[in-house]
Structure formats: C-alpha cells, structure tokens
Scaffold this active site. Structure first.
Site, PDB file in Angstrom:
ATOM      1  N   GLU A 332       0.810  -1.217   0.000  1.00 42.62           N
ATOM      2  CA  GLU A 332       0.000   0.000   0.000  1.00 42.62           C
ATOM      3  C   GLU A 332       0.845   1.270   0.000  1.00 42.62           C
ATOM      4  OE1 GLU A 332      -2.838  -0.533   3.169  1.00 42.62           O
ATOM      5  OE2 GLU A 332      -3.863  -2.160   2.116  1.00 42.62           O
ATOM      6  N   GLU A 434      -6.920  -9.678  -2.955  1.00 49.07           N
ATOM      7  CA  GLU A 434      -7.664  -9.666  -1.686  1.00 49.07           C
ATOM      8  C   GLU A 434      -9.152  -9.430  -1.958  1.00 49.07           C
ATOM      9  OE1 GLU A 434      -6.002  -6.915   1.156  1.00 49.07           O
ATOM     10  OE2 GLU A 434      -3.928  -7.351   0.571  1.00 49.07           O
TER      11      GLU A 434
END
Length: 557
Positions: A332, A434
C-alpha cells in the site's frame, strides 16, 4: 444538478445504435453486437489514435463545464434516455494547457444529482494521453452528462479527442466473457489412440479427468485453520492457492524487537505443503501504513530503523526462500509512506533490491487498494500506479508483479476491465490479491457482486491469479465470509462453488472416431487419461498449458 454548478452545453441526440451480426473464433452463432476493444495505451502520443468503436454513440460534443470554485473549459457529452442493464465503455485522448501535467477525471452526472468517476488519466501539455473507463446503468437514466475535471482545482484547459462511448447489454458482456474464458483459460485437445503397429484404433473408450488446475484460485487463511480438520478439508477441496492473512506481517512475527516467532506461519505452511497447495503468496514484507507497523519500529532512530528493516528482510526471506511464489514487498505504498519519510525516497527501491537478492525465484509485487475498486481515489488511479511501477523499475528494482486488492462495495465492471487493459500494457503478471465485497451489503447482494468480479477477473487474459480475502474467524471475516462457523455455505460460498465447478471439466467420457481420435476442450491444467479397448487398458497423464493450437496427444495400446 451539482449545487453551485452550471452546465452550458449543446444537446447531442443519441442516434439509434444498430448492432451487426458477427461470428468470431467459434463464438456462439447467436451473438449479435459489437466486440469489446481491449486496446489501451500508457505512453503519451504526439497525435491521438482513432476513436474506439468509431466513437460509438458519441458523434459530437458541446461547450464547457463550470464549477463554483473553478472554471474548467472542456468538452461535455450529453446523453439522453440511457437504457438500463447496459454497460458503457468510455475512452478518449486528453491534453491540457495551463500545467505541465495534471490528473484529469472523467465524471458522469446522472439525472441532475449523482456524480461518479468513470475514468482518470494523468494528462500532459505536450502530448495526448489515453483515458479508458466506463460505467454501469442499472436503471434508466433520462439525462446524463460526461464531463472532465481536475480534482486539484487548478485552472487548466482540457482538450479531448477521439472520444468514444460504446454500450453493451449485460447479455453481450457475459457472452464475451465466456468467449474469452474459452480462448484464454481452455485449450482444444485431440487424443489419438493407436495399436502396437501404429495403426489408429476406432471405438476405444476414453476417460479424461482433470486432477489439477493451472490457474491459481485461492483464499486467505488465518491461524484459525490450524487444528480445525473440518475447515481444512473444506479449504483443500476448493482451492489450489493461499495467502496468510496476518501471520507473516512484521507485527505478527516480531512483536518485540529481536524476539522472532514464526511458529504460526510455519504450521500454516506445513498444512499447505501436506495438502499439495504449492501456490502461496507472501504477504507482506513491509506495510507502509504506520498504524500496522510495530510500535517498537516506529520508535527507532533513523539508523536503528535502517538496521531493523535490513534484518527483517534477511530473516524473513532466508527462512522462507523459495517457499512463496509471490511477495508483496512494500504494501500500500500508493497511500502511505512511513519508510520513505524516515529513510528517504529510495527506501522502497532498496527493499525490492534486497528481497530480489534474498529470493531470486520469487515474483516481487506492489500491492494496493482502490486501483480497480474506484477511480475516485486520487492516490491510486491507474496512471498513478503505472507511474510508481515505472519509477521503481527505472531505479533498478526487480519488480515483476501488479497486485490489486479488490475490496469492493459495488463493482463497476467496465471500469475494472479498462484498468486491467491499461495495466496489461506493462506486460507484468496481474493478480487480484484480496477480493471481497463490503459487509455493508446483504449476503445475497455480496454474492451477486462477487460473481461479477470473479467472472471479470477470470476472463481477462492478463490476470494470472485470484485470491479471496475470506479467512474464517469465530467472529466472522474481514468483510465477507463464504461459510458460517459450521462451514455451511453462505450465498458467497455458493457462488464460489458454482464457478469452481463451471471452470473445471471434471470427468468426461467418449470413444475414438473412425480416425482413432477423440477431441475435447479442457481448462488448462493436469489430466489423467484412461484408454480401454477390448481387454487392453492404458493410463497416462496429460499436461495442458496455454496455446492457440490444438494439443495433440498420442496413446499407444
């Protein structure tokens, strides 16, 4: 209409869109309509390319768009009476003046109130950049406007060329998904049976059974799977890939400085090995979000932090060398920059370099959210992701994979496909890492949206794997569970089981024809093949990998 805004435009009447009859590469002869154009460009060009679909249903554009805080001079496209249950693919070439480069968003104003982002591009002043996106229409829209805006509220003039808007019905979209699955995930096979003299044998009975799948489709697991034999059986029956939800993260393996504990990760890895699940993602080496960085790490001096990160990579990668097919190196990093702030702008680059040296066979990934979920997040637009990938590669990082988390509320399939098309131009493996659907939605809606996302991902030729984020805990899952705590399927679990069955030929039987041949279409993977003729039986295995040509396989009795 947006408060304080005024739209001054020339009305563009939609012309009647008549689809033409096309038959392509064995597609069902009943299909009528346009074919999706996967063209995408990430380089800035001196001149724009021709519009996709010859412009689709756009044939002109009007004046500008005015915001209460900023004047943006740009084309606007007025659309009347858009029918429901259609998907709209939008594209165009964008150039700006008033700045060297800027993020430009294409937005859809629907029935005077609802505004949504339908595509973004980092546009430049000296050349044309390609914007590709789209939107779904679930209910009929009487009046809509596509307009362009710079979210930084800068005074920028926006020019658009070769704009295109192409509608597809839901049925057309699904049929083309199926065609792409057939061409990208399956392959034609012809088995030839012959006797000891090399003569073809007709009437031989053939049984073909798929025993493994080439495409990695899996889910996150957590420590809750350890010692739970029912959960383990449920998982192994369905999935050929896995990722640890939290057990490899730094806060889990070294909660206190110098005290390493890989016990849970080791036990979970042993469970996967014992069940021949070899495709396991490493998640993650570092997480740029300080909230999930161990407190003792945050309190280190810069020099102490530098020593600690090197020790983290060396410890983790040496212990698990060649165990994980992928590693999310710095998680991220489009949204957070803890290590970059502390260690300088090249910190992430050094992480990739060290990880590659530690485990050269692992594929190293960037991984982030809101890249395919939306285009409204200015931190993670598709061009922002591409720019960061190129920056790392130009700095010398061995960066080989694109990770897209995929935490959806309501998925926008045309936007997802457009973003995948642009990312595919980089020729890097793309994984949906995810996948889940927000728990703010009811279970049945979650299931509908999950199926949409999974079909879109599996049908895109550049997606190399799909991981669900559905690790089961006593108090539920992160956002979406596939089962209840008794392992009874929820609606999302039913969708997964349905698709797994659909994407597996299972066992097929037949007999050789007059030429001693038997043909079938199989999903990529491994097969057992059994041939019986009279009192003779011959068993063999067949490996089916990607290829455009029919796979020919000889079996001699």
């Amino acid at each position: 209409m947006k408060k304080g805004s005024e739209i001054v435009i020339i009305f563009i009447k939609l012309f009647v869109w008549s689809s033409c009859f096309l038959v392509q590469s064995g597609f069902a002869a009943s299909y009528e309509g346009p074919w999706y154009d996967s063209s995408a460009y990430t380089e800035c060009k001196k001149y724009p390319e021709a519009p996709l679909y010859n412009g689709g249903i756009l044939n002109d554009f009007g004046a500008g768009y005015t915001d209460n805080a900023i004047r943006v001079d740009s084309p606007s496209y007025v659309l009347e009476n858009l029918p429901q249950n259609n998907k709209y693919c939008f594209s165009g070439w964008v150039k700006i003046s008033g700045a060297d480069s800027a993020l430009i968003s294409a937005k859809l104003l629907s029935d005077g109130s609802i505004i949504q982002c339908i595509g973004t591009v980092i546009a430049k002043s000296e050349c044309w950049s390609f914007l590709k996106g789209g939107f779904d229409v679930d209910s009929s829209l009487n009046f809509s406007v596509i307009f362009f805006q710079n979210p930084d509220a800068a005074t920028i003039k926006i020019s658009v060329a070769s704009a295109s808007l192409q509608p597809f019905t839901d049925e057309q979209w699904r049929m083309q998904q199926e065609d792409r699955i057939r061409t990208e995930r399956k392959r034609a096979v012809t088995i030839h049976v012959m006797n000891a003299q090399g003569e073809r044998v007709s009437g031989a009975m053939i049984t073909v059974e798929q025993i493994s799948k080439d495409f990695p489709f899996g889910s996150a697991i957590a420590k809750t799977i350890l010692g739970n034999s029912d959960y383990q059986k449920w998982f192994v029956k369905r999935f050929n890939a896995a990722v640890f939800e939290n057990e490899l993260k730094w806060y889990a393996t070294e909660p206190h400085q110098g005290i390493l504990n890989y016990t849970l990760a080791d036990e979970m890895l042993s469970f996967l090995r014992a069940n021949q699940i070899a495709t396991i993602r490493g998640h993650n080496i570092f997480w740029e979000d300080p909230l999930y960085t161990p407190s003792w790490v945050r309190n280190l001096t810069d020099e102490g932090l530098r020593t600690a990160v090197n020790s983290r990579i060396e410890s983790l990668m040496s212990k698990y060398k060649e165990e994980f097919v992928n590693w999310d190196v710095s998680n991220e990093m489009l949204h957070f920059n803890f290590y970059e702030e502390r260690l300088g702008p090249n910190a992430s680059l050094s992480f990739f370099e060290t990880a590659q040296q530690s485990d050269p066979r692992a594929t190293l990934f960037m991984n982030d959210f809101n890249v395919i979920e939306t285009c409204a997040d200015v931190n993670s637009t598709v061009d922002t992701y591409i720019s960061r990938l190129r920056e790392l590669k130009e700095g010398g990082a061995i960066l080989e994979g694109i990770g897209l988390e995929g935490h959806f509320t309501k998925p926008n399939l045309p936007l997802i496909r457009a973003i995948l098309d642009k990312l595919a131009t980089l020729a890097l493996p793309i994984w949906l890492t995810e996948i889940d659907i927000s728990k703010t939605l009811d279970p049945q809606t979650q299931a509908v949206y999950l199926e949409d996302v999974l079909r879109e991902g599996f049908s895109h030729p550049s997606v190399n794997g799909i991981m669900l984020w559905t690790a089961l805990h006593p108090n539920g899952c992160y956002q979406m569970c596939l089962t209840d705590n008794n392992l009874n399927n929820l609606p999302a679990g039913d969708v997964v089981d349905k698709l797994l069955q659909e994407w597996d030929i299972g066992e097929v039987k037949g007999q050789t024809d007059d030429h001693g041949s038997y043909s079938f279409d199989g999903f990529l993977g491994e097969y057992n093949v059994s041939v019986t003729y009279g009192n003779q039986t011959r068993d063999s295995t067949l490996s089916l990998c990607r290829g455009d040509e029919t796979k020919h396989f000889d079996i001699q009795l």
